[in-house]
Write a protein that holds these residues in place. Structure first.
Motif, PDB file in Angstrom:
ATOM      1  N   PHE A  66       0.808  -1.215   0.000  1.00 12.46           N
ATOM      2  CA  PHE A  66       0.000   0.000   0.000  1.00 12.46           C
ATOM      3  C   PHE A  66       0.849   1.278   0.000  1.00 12.46           C
ATOM      4  O   PHE A  66       0.300   2.383   0.028  1.00 12.46           O
ATOM      5  N   GLY A  67       2.185   1.100  -0.002  1.00  9.91           N
ATOM      6  CA  GLY A  67       3.065   2.262  -0.079  1.00  9.91           C
ATOM      7  C   GLY A  67       2.974   3.164   1.124  1.00  9.91           C
ATOM      8  O   GLY A  67       2.920   4.402   0.989  1.00  9.91           O
ATOM      9  N   LEU A  68       2.953   2.580   2.326  1.00  8.66           N
ATOM     10  CA  LEU A  68       2.792   3.338   3.557  1.00  8.66           C
ATOM     11  C   LEU A  68       3.952   3.094   4.512  1.00  8.66           C
ATOM     12  O   LEU A  68       4.587   2.026   4.467  1.00  8.66           O
ATOM     13  N   PRO A  69       4.218   4.037   5.404  1.00  7.62           N
ATOM     14  CA  PRO A  69       5.156   3.751   6.496  1.00  7.62           C
ATOM     15  C   PRO A  69       4.566   2.674   7.406  1.00  7.62           C
ATOM     16  O   PRO A  69       3.340   2.546   7.522  1.00  7.62           O
ATOM     17  N   LEU A  70       5.426   1.891   8.071  1.00 12.43           N
ATOM     18  CA  LEU A  70       4.954   0.794   8.918  1.00 12.43           C
ATOM     19  C   LEU A  70       3.934   1.252   9.949  1.00 12.43           C
ATOM     20  O   LEU A  70       2.942   0.575  10.210  1.00 12.43           O
ATOM     21  N   ASP A  71       4.190   2.415  10.557  1.00 17.75           N
ATOM     22  CA  ASP A  71       3.309   2.848  11.657  1.00 17.75           C
ATOM     23  C   ASP A  71       1.951   3.359  11.181  1.00 17.75           C
ATOM     24  O   ASP A  71       1.083   3.676  11.983  1.00 17.75           O
ATOM     25  N   GLN A  72       1.773   3.453   9.862  1.00 23.84           N
ATOM     26  CA  GLN A  72       0.490   3.916   9.334  1.00 23.84           C
ATOM     27  C   GLN A  72      -0.381   2.777   8.775  1.00 23.84           C
ATOM     28  O   GLN A  72      -1.482   2.998   8.282  1.00 23.84           O
ATOM     29  N   VAL A  73       0.147   1.557   8.835  1.00 25.67           N
ATOM     30  CA  VAL A  73      -0.613   0.404   8.336  1.00 25.67           C
ATOM     31  C   VAL A  73      -1.770   0.105   9.286  1.00 25.67           C
ATOM     32  O   VAL A  73      -1.577  -0.029  10.504  1.00 25.67           O
ATOM     33  N   THR A  74      -2.973   0.027   8.736  1.00 23.45           N
ATOM     34  CA  THR A  74      -4.156  -0.254   9.555  1.00 23.45           C
ATOM     35  C   THR A  74      -4.287  -1.757   9.821  1.00 23.45           C
ATOM     36  O   THR A  74      -3.664  -2.587   9.143  1.00 23.45           O
ATOM     37  N   THR A  75      -5.118  -2.073  10.790  1.00 19.78           N
ATOM     38  CA  THR A  75      -5.381  -3.480  11.108  1.00 19.78           C
ATOM     39  C   THR A  75      -5.968  -4.205   9.905  1.00 19.78           C
ATOM     40  O   THR A  75      -5.619  -5.352   9.620  1.00 19.78           O
ATOM     41  N   GLU A  76      -6.863  -3.547   9.175  1.00 13.69           N
ATOM     42  CA  GLU A  76      -7.490  -4.149   8.005  1.00 13.69           C
ATOM     43  C   GLU A  76      -6.471  -4.400   6.907  1.00 13.69           C
ATOM     44  O   GLU A  76      -6.496  -5.427   6.228  1.00 13.69           O
ATOM     45  N   GLN A  77      -5.544  -3.459   6.720  1.00 11.24           N
ATOM     46  CA  GLN A  77      -4.498  -3.621   5.699  1.00 11.24           C
ATOM     47  C   GLN A  77      -3.553  -4.765   6.078  1.00 11.24           C
ATOM     48  O   GLN A  77      -3.129  -5.541   5.214  1.00 11.24           O
ATOM     49  N   ARG A  78      -3.253  -4.871   7.369  1.00 12.97           N
ATOM     50  CA  ARG A  78      -2.402  -5.988   7.809  1.00 12.97           C
ATOM     51  C   ARG A  78      -3.106  -7.322   7.567  1.00 12.97           C
ATOM     52  O   ARG A  78      -2.487  -8.305   7.155  1.00 12.97           O
TER      53      ARG A  78
END
Length: 947
Positions: free
Chosen positions: A762-774
């Motif tokens: 998703f091209g995001l920093p690790l700390d911005q990954v949501t539970t749903e994305q994980r």
């Protein structure tokens, strides 16, 4: 050598074909879920036979429904056979339709068996001078063989003419009925004469003649060189009525009144329109494409030729059948001290020895030792009946040179001899220098350990040798003997019968017991000689056998003996609670449906769901009625229907109750107070272990009821449960095998792999990954290693197929070497016909070139996953072997269970910290990958708390 005559009348035993195809071919289904494997197998055998023989006259004969004249004669005839499986029964009528559409005459005659119809037609044709070829696997048919009639077995491509019958059975065709009548036939429940086995029956027929002549000359029986000849005449006299009945049952009728004559069985033109319809429905796509000519013979021949030309799959290293001859006269019942000492010397002087135990049960933890058999390389074998209840007709007792008598009655060999006999055998059984071979020798090791004998020097196991060579298929002795030796072993049912009246081995007549037990050891020896030659040709597999499978066998035996403690009271309390919940759910279902009915009745459920409630039909059964399986209920529940949701919950709870909470307390061993599972090394194709009685691999952990069951697995007093679990091991193996830099970096840096994958996709920093994305990334990580498609991912995540494909494309962009690995492994599988684990374990993929797209895609998915799942299995096996060596004879720790990627231990409370550290280190260093192996270790007062 027998040869097929030109253009014979071919008579096919369709019922024999049907059962053999059902058990030999994979359980295939079409896209509607209808079973097709037996149909496919029968048609495959038919086309092979027709292509080989090119007949103009042919008929396929099937058994009719209902009773036959034999059932009227003998009510127990074939009564022990289980009812036909629904998935087989549903294929019979469409198979008949296809055969008729091929233009092949098909016969089904009420009141008689297929054998009788075949016998009538064969004799009719033979009497007119016509050559006949009967295709069957039924030994009863050998009675029909004459100068014009031959048998062909398409499974092993063997022909039997008169000389062949004599060579195979030791008697001419005209004595086959007598042979079956004397010894009986357990497959048909024909009783025979009590106490007369195969060897005795043959000796009687060779020594005196037909059954009629034997009964005319009973006084001559005692003079025959048969073990127990002195009492045999009396047995025959007492069993005369059973012999006469058996003769009648075993005789194939050759005078059945038929509406058709042999010369009328002409192959006709095939019905192309019907064939197209049938082959389309059942998805026999290659046959559909290849049926262009009008003659069934030409069409099938064409397919046969094309199949041979296009098949490139490399099959496992399995030698052609080398038909062996076994001389049972070399078998000896050891019933004197002199004989025992003689055999001990033979074993000490042998290069290696086959060992087999005979017991009262298949459950190694409750079975009592009855006897031990040995075999050496030259074919000599013996049986030592150390705890037998049968009388031995001999001149001396086992441990006395003079027979002890009481009122002139010979004493039985019984339990009092067991200790003395084992004491003399113990030194050779425990001698590491005397190499031993067994078939599933883990069982024998456990039996002997329970009798204070530590079997050592175990160097070979034929079951494991076969499994390492080719993990698919069955690896029991009977199957291996047929496959590698062309030999059919004596079945236990032949000796002991079946069902509730089955005898235990200690009740079997000594003569028959010796033949059976000594044969087991002898066949094991011969199998080893064959299998070991094959194994040595492939160094990787030889290493796998020597360094993983064989040493693991002893580890598993010890684990089985350790067992695990359970809280029976907690489980019974849970059972009562589940029963209450089930009752509540039932009432909720009844309220929703407006009536009461049996939730376990498929028919009633179909009526309620699809007629009364009007729910949509998602899929149909092979019989064409709406399916109510779990997948259908899931689909209906996802649409918002409450009743299917309640039914799913009810089924889950019912299964937990019947399989675990009710059953586990009943499985506690009364002697140890613990539950002892059985681990199986030679079952799964990938190398994973399985377990049974109880099955520990399938206890659910995703719901509270399942976790409560694990809470009932508790340690002994003063101990704690320790659970050690490999973390994401298959993904780590994927990183190692694919060499993908992104995956390797994530694991080396100790990142949360699912969060890291989500950040990449998703091209995001690790700390911005949501539970749903994980969650989405986790589904992709695990889904792709199981070959999941965009369709499957979309269904799992509840998103559109387009979005699912987008996720997969992004994944491969970020981890390009994973995609390269998957592409390469599929191509490698197609090229060589198998894939390998990191340690060289092979998984053969016969469907990798299948014309059936579903089967081919399935094989490709297996090709991707098997190297990872199989490597994970190999790694935990190596860890088990290492840990077992470290903790041997250590009273502070016991290895209790292996479940997938987890090992469970019982550790003394004050030693927990020390052993947790040791276990973690040993498991993490079981092998070296390019990324670290990580093991999570937990401690608790029960399994759930520790996990």
């Amino acid at each position: 050598m027998a040869q097929i005559a030109q253009n014979p009348l071919v008579l096919v035993d369709g019922s024999s074909y049907l059962y053999r195809a059902y058990h030999a071919f994979p359980p295939l289904t079409n896209s509607l879920g209808e079973p097709t494997g037996a149909m496919y197998g029968v048609l495959n055998m038919l086309k092979s036979l027709i292509a080989k023989v090119q007949p103009s006259h042919l008929a396929v004969v099937f058994d009719a429904k209902g009773k036959t004249f034999r059932d009227e004669i003998f009510e127990q005839y074939k009564s022990h056979r289980p009812p036909m499986a629904d998935e087989l029964r549903s294929q019979i009528q469409p198979l008949h339709d296809i055969i008729r559409a091929l233009g092949i005459p098909l016969l089904v005659v009420d009141g008689v068996e297929a054998d009788d119809v075949i016998g009538t037609l064969a004799v009719q044709a033979s009497d007119s001078g016509k050559k006949v070829l009967i295709s069957t696997g039924d030994k009863d048919m050998a009675q029909l063989v004459n100068d014009n009639i031959m048998l062909i077995n398409t499974m092993n491509n063997t022909l039997l003419d008169r000389a062949g019958v004599i060579e195979k059975y030791g008697i001419p065709p005209e004595l086959i009925i007598d042979y079956l009548a004397l010894m009986g036939d357990s497959s048909d429940n024909i009783p025979g004469v009590a106490g007369v086995g195969e060897k005795t029956a043959l000796a009687l027929l060779k020594g005196i003649g037909s059954m009629t002549e034997i009964y005319r000359n009973l006084d001559k029986v005692a003079n025959l060189s048969i073990r127990g000849a002195k009492t045999l005449g009396e047995k025959l006299k007492n069993g005369k009525s059973d012999a006469d009945l058996s003769y009648l049952l075993a005789t194939i009728k050759t005078d059945v009144v038929l509406d058709i004559q042999a010369e009328q069985l002409i192959l006709a033109e095939s019905d192309q329109q019907k064939l197209e319809e049938y082959f389309s429905r059942y998805e026999f796509k290659r046959w559909l494409a290849d049926f262009n000519s009008k003659s069934a013979v030409k069409s099938i021949s064409k397919i046969e030729k094309q199949n041979y030309q296009t098949s490139t799959t490399i099959m496992p290293p399995e030698p052609l059948q080398n038909k062996i001859k076994i001389d049972r006269s070399l078998y000896e019942t050891v019933n004197t001290q002199a004989q025992l000492e003689n055999w001990i010397k033979k074993i000490q002087n042998a290069a290696f020895v086959a060992v087999d135990t005979e017991t009262t049960s298949l459950d190694a933890m409750t079975a009592e030792l009855v006897g031990i058999s040995f075999a050496i390389e030259n074919g000599e074998a013996c049986y030592i009946p150390i705890a037998h209840k049968s009388k031995i007709d001999s001149q001396a007792d086992l441990f006395s040179e003079t027979m002890i008598t009481a009122n002139s009655v010979k004493l039985d060999i019984n339990q009092i001899d067991k200790t003395s006999c084992l004491a003399q055998l113990k030194p050779i059984l425990e001698n590491k220098k005397i190499k031993k071979v067994g078939q599933n020798i883990k069982y024998d090791l456990t039996i002997l350990a329970n009798n204070d004998v530590e079997l050592q020097g175990v160097t070979f196991d034929t079951m494991l040798e076969s499994y390492v060579l080719n993990s698919t298929g069955r690896h029991n002795m009977d199957e291996l003997a047929k496959r590698y030796l062309g030999y059919e072993t004596i079945s236990f049912e032949q000796l002991a019968g079946k069902g509730k009246n089955q005898l235990t081995f200690d009740q079997i007549d000594i003569e028959q017991a010796t033949e059976y037990a000594a044969e087991d050891a002898d066949v094991t020896m011969k199998l080893h000689q064959q299998l070991w030659d094959e194994l040595q040709k492939i160094p990787k597999l030889l290493k796998l056998f020597n360094e993983i499978e064989l040493p693991l066998m002893e580890v598993l035996s010890q684990m089985e003996r350790n067992g695990v403690l359970i809280d029976s009271k907690a489980l019974l309390a849970q059972s009562n609670e589940i029963a209450e919940k089930l009752s509540v759910i039932e009432q909720q279902v009844f309220e929703q449906c407006g009536e009461t009915f049996n939730l376990a009745s498929t028919k009633q459920l179909q009526e309620i769901l699809f007629n009364k409630l009007g729910l949509p039909v998602i899929a149909k059964t092979p019989r064409g009625v709406p399916s109510t399986n779990e997948e259908v209920l899931d689909e209906l529940a996802s649409m918002g229907h409450i009743v299917p949701k309640l039914l799913i919950e009810h089924r889950g709870l019912s299964k937990l109750k019947s399989t675990y909470t009710d059953k586990l307390p009943q499985m506690v061993n009364p002697n140890t107070g613990r539950v002892h599972t059985s681990y199986h090394q030679a079952v799964t194709a990938t190398g994973r272990l399985s377990s049974s009685d109880p099955n520990l691999q399938n206890i659910p952990i995703r719901n509270d009821e399942g976790r409560r069951i694990r809470r009932a697995f508790i340690p002994s007093e003063g101990f704690k449960i320790v659970a050690a679990d490999y973390s994401q091991i298959e993904l780590r193996i994927m990183a190692h095998l694919s060499q993908d830099k992104g995956l390797i970096s994530a694991f080396k840096d100790g990142k949360d792999i699912h969060r890291s994958t989500a950040a990449e996709i998703f091209g995001l920093p690790l700390d911005q990954v949501t539970t749903e994305q994980r969650r989405s990334a986790k589904a992709i990580n695990f889904g792709l290693i199981y070959g999941m498609s965009a369709f499957g991912l979309a269904k799992q995540l509840g998103i559109s197929r387009a979005n699912a494909q987008k996720y997969i494309d992004l994944y491969f962009q970020r981890y390009p070497m994973v995609q390269t690995f998957m592409t390469n492994i599929r191509e490698k599988a197609k090229l060589q016909g198998y894939v390998e684990t990191l340690f060289g374990r092979r998984l053969y993929l016969p469907d990798i070139h299948s014309s059936n797209a579903m089967r081919r895609k399935g094989a490709e998915r297996v090709a991707i996953n098997a190297p990872m799942q199989g490597t994970a299995a190999d790694i935990i096996k190596l860890a088990m072997i290492t840990i077992a060596q470290e903790i041997k004879n250590d009273s502070n720790i016991r290895m209790l269970m292996q479940v997938h990627d987890e090992l469970v231990f019982e550790v003394r409370s004050e030693k927990v910290e020390e052993y947790c550290s040791r276990i973690k280190t040993l498991m993490e260093n079981a092998t070296q990958l390019i990324v670290p192996l990580i093991v999570d270790v937990g401690v608790g007062i029960n399994w759930d708390e520790a996990h």
